[in-house]
Design a protein around this motif. Structure first.
Motif, mmCIF file in Angstrom:
data_model
loop_
_atom_site.group_PDB
_atom_site.id
_atom_site.type_symbol
_atom_site.label_atom_id
_atom_site.label_comp_id
_atom_site.label_asym_id
_atom_site.label_seq_id
_atom_site.Cartn_x
_atom_site.Cartn_y
_atom_site.Cartn_z
ATOM 1 N N LEU A 1 -2.071 -1.902 -13.082
ATOM 2 C CA LEU A 1 -2.529 -0.955 -12.076
ATOM 3 C C LEU A 1 -4.057 -0.917 -12.080
ATOM 4 O O LEU A 1 -4.674 -0.975 -13.139
ATOM 5 C CB LEU A 1 -1.990 0.451 -12.369
ATOM 6 C CG LEU A 1 -0.492 0.641 -12.237
ATOM 7 C CD1 LEU A 1 -0.100 2.053 -12.624
ATOM 8 C CD2 LEU A 1 -0.032 0.330 -10.830
ATOM 9 N N PRO A 2 -4.674 -0.799 -10.915
ATOM 10 C CA PRO A 2 -6.132 -0.715 -10.881
ATOM 11 C C PRO A 2 -6.612 0.611 -11.467
ATOM 12 O O PRO A 2 -5.934 1.633 -11.347
ATOM 13 C CB PRO A 2 -6.468 -0.825 -9.395
ATOM 14 C CG PRO A 2 -5.249 -0.363 -8.695
ATOM 15 C CD PRO A 2 -4.090 -0.747 -9.577
ATOM 16 N N VAL B 1 0.091 -1.343 -7.044
ATOM 17 C CA VAL B 1 -1.014 -0.822 -6.245
ATOM 18 C C VAL B 1 -2.014 -1.956 -6.057
ATOM 19 O O VAL B 1 -2.366 -2.650 -7.007
ATOM 20 C CB VAL B 1 -1.700 0.374 -6.939
ATOM 21 C CG1 VAL B 1 -2.889 0.858 -6.135
ATOM 22 C CG2 VAL B 1 -0.702 1.497 -7.159
ATOM 23 N N VAL B 2 -2.465 -2.126 -4.818
ATOM 24 C CA VAL B 2 -3.448 -3.157 -4.487
ATOM 25 C C VAL B 2 -4.604 -2.485 -3.758
ATOM 26 O O VAL B 2 -4.384 -1.694 -2.840
ATOM 27 C CB VAL B 2 -2.810 -4.244 -3.580
ATOM 28 C CG1 VAL B 2 -3.837 -5.284 -3.178
ATOM 29 C CG2 VAL B 2 -1.621 -4.883 -4.260
ATOM 30 N N GLY C 1 -11.592 -1.655 -0.001
ATOM 31 C CA GLY C 1 -11.610 -0.201 -0.026
ATOM 32 C C GLY C 1 -10.321 0.462 0.403
ATOM 33 O O GLY C 1 -10.184 1.672 0.303
ATOM 34 N N GLN C 2 -9.358 -0.286 0.900
ATOM 35 C CA GLN C 2 -8.055 0.252 1.329
ATOM 36 C C GLN C 2 -7.078 0.175 0.164
ATOM 37 O O GLN C 2 -6.909 -0.874 -0.450
ATOM 38 C CB GLN C 2 -7.507 -0.548 2.512
ATOM 39 C CG GLN C 2 -6.128 -0.140 2.965
ATOM 40 C CD GLN C 2 -6.083 1.263 3.545
ATOM 41 O OE1 GLN C 2 -6.887 1.609 4.388
ATOM 42 N NE2 GLN C 2 -5.151 2.061 3.082
ATOM 43 N N ILE C 3 -6.433 1.292 -0.122
ATOM 44 C CA ILE C 3 -5.442 1.351 -1.199
ATOM 45 C C ILE C 3 -4.058 1.166 -0.589
ATOM 46 O O ILE C 3 -3.659 1.893 0.309
ATOM 47 C CB ILE C 3 -5.506 2.695 -1.944
ATOM 48 C CG1 ILE C 3 -6.904 2.914 -2.520
ATOM 49 C CG2 ILE C 3 -4.457 2.735 -3.057
ATOM 50 C CD1 ILE C 3 -7.115 4.298 -3.096
ATOM 51 N N ARG C 4 -3.338 0.151 -1.072
ATOM 52 C CA ARG C 4 -1.964 -0.100 -0.632
ATOM 53 C C ARG C 4 -1.051 0.137 -1.821
ATOM 54 O O ARG C 4 -1.280 -0.404 -2.895
ATOM 55 C CB ARG C 4 -1.801 -1.524 -0.135
ATOM 56 C CG ARG C 4 -2.588 -1.790 1.143
ATOM 57 C CD ARG C 4 -2.172 -3.091 1.751
ATOM 58 N NE ARG C 4 -0.711 -3.153 1.820
ATOM 59 C CZ ARG C 4 -0.033 -3.305 2.953
ATOM 60 N NH1 ARG C 4 -0.662 -3.454 4.082
ATOM 61 N NH2 ARG C 4 1.285 -3.357 2.954
ATOM 62 N N VAL C 5 -0.028 0.949 -1.595
ATOM 63 C CA VAL C 5 0.908 1.277 -2.655
ATOM 64 C C VAL C 5 2.289 0.779 -2.253
ATOM 65 O O VAL C 5 2.772 1.069 -1.155
ATOM 66 C CB VAL C 5 0.950 2.804 -2.911
ATOM 67 C CG1 VAL C 5 1.921 3.127 -4.028
ATOM 68 C CG2 VAL C 5 -0.436 3.331 -3.227
ATOM 69 N N PHE C 6 2.902 0.024 -3.133
ATOM 70 C CA PHE C 6 4.247 -0.497 -2.929
ATOM 71 C C PHE C 6 5.169 0.215 -3.923
ATOM 72 O O PHE C 6 4.888 0.219 -5.123
ATOM 73 C CB PHE C 6 4.293 -2.014 -3.177
ATOM 74 C CG PHE C 6 3.404 -2.804 -2.266
ATOM 75 C CD1 PHE C 6 3.903 -3.387 -1.124
ATOM 76 C CD2 PHE C 6 2.050 -2.970 -2.560
ATOM 77 C CE1 PHE C 6 3.086 -4.125 -0.280
ATOM 78 C CE2 PHE C 6 1.218 -3.698 -1.725
ATOM 79 C CZ PHE C 6 1.736 -4.274 -0.583
ATOM 80 N N CYS D 1 -2.954 5.702 -11.737
ATOM 81 C CA CYS D 1 -4.168 4.921 -11.476
ATOM 82 C C CYS D 1 -5.430 5.762 -11.672
ATOM 83 O O CYS D 1 -6.450 5.260 -12.134
ATOM 84 C CB CYS D 1 -4.165 4.367 -10.053
ATOM 85 S SG CYS D 1 -2.952 3.095 -9.742
ATOM 86 N N LEU D 2 -5.352 7.033 -11.288
ATOM 87 C CA LEU D 2 -6.504 7.927 -11.391
ATOM 88 C C LEU D 2 -6.667 8.506 -12.798
ATOM 89 O O LEU D 2 -7.724 9.042 -13.128
ATOM 90 C CB LEU D 2 -6.378 9.073 -10.392
ATOM 91 C CG LEU D 2 -6.462 8.690 -8.921
ATOM 92 C CD1 LEU D 2 -6.056 9.861 -8.044
ATOM 93 C CD2 LEU D 2 -7.864 8.228 -8.575
#
Length: 99
Positions: free
Chosen positions: A9-10, A35-36, A40-45, A66-67
């Protein structure tokens, strides 16, 4: 049903400031949770289906991971039934808590 293992995870902990909004693109029923971050766009699968808020809860848990914060500090402000979602980070002030 076993919990999926969240790997690779980033690290988004630098963005965890009170009042920060996170605009996400979500893909439910994905093959695996991930999470990708691209441009600047966060994509969550998420593997969870989009019924009864299951996918929203899964996104909340993964974003919190991630946070580096508790999932309860994130609230969904927009996109309850949309793939575009807005979460707000609102940590509880320890002084205002009632003991």
């Amino acid at each position: 049903m076993a919990k999926s293992k969240l790997r690779d995870l980033p690290d988004l902990s630098a963005q965890a400031h009170a009042g920060t909004t996170f605009h996400l693109k979500v893909t439910p029923k994905a093959p695996r949770d991930r999470v990708v971050v691209e441009d600047g766009q966060i994509r969550v699968f998420v593997t969870a289906p989009p019924d009864s808020g299951k996918a929203n809860h899964a996104v909340q848990v993964i974003l919190a991971k991630c946070l580096g914060v508790a999932p309860s500090t994130l609230s969904l402000k927009q996109g309850q039934t949309s793939r575009s979602k807005v979460f707000v980070y609102a940590p509880q002030d320890p002084v205002s808590r009632i003991w």
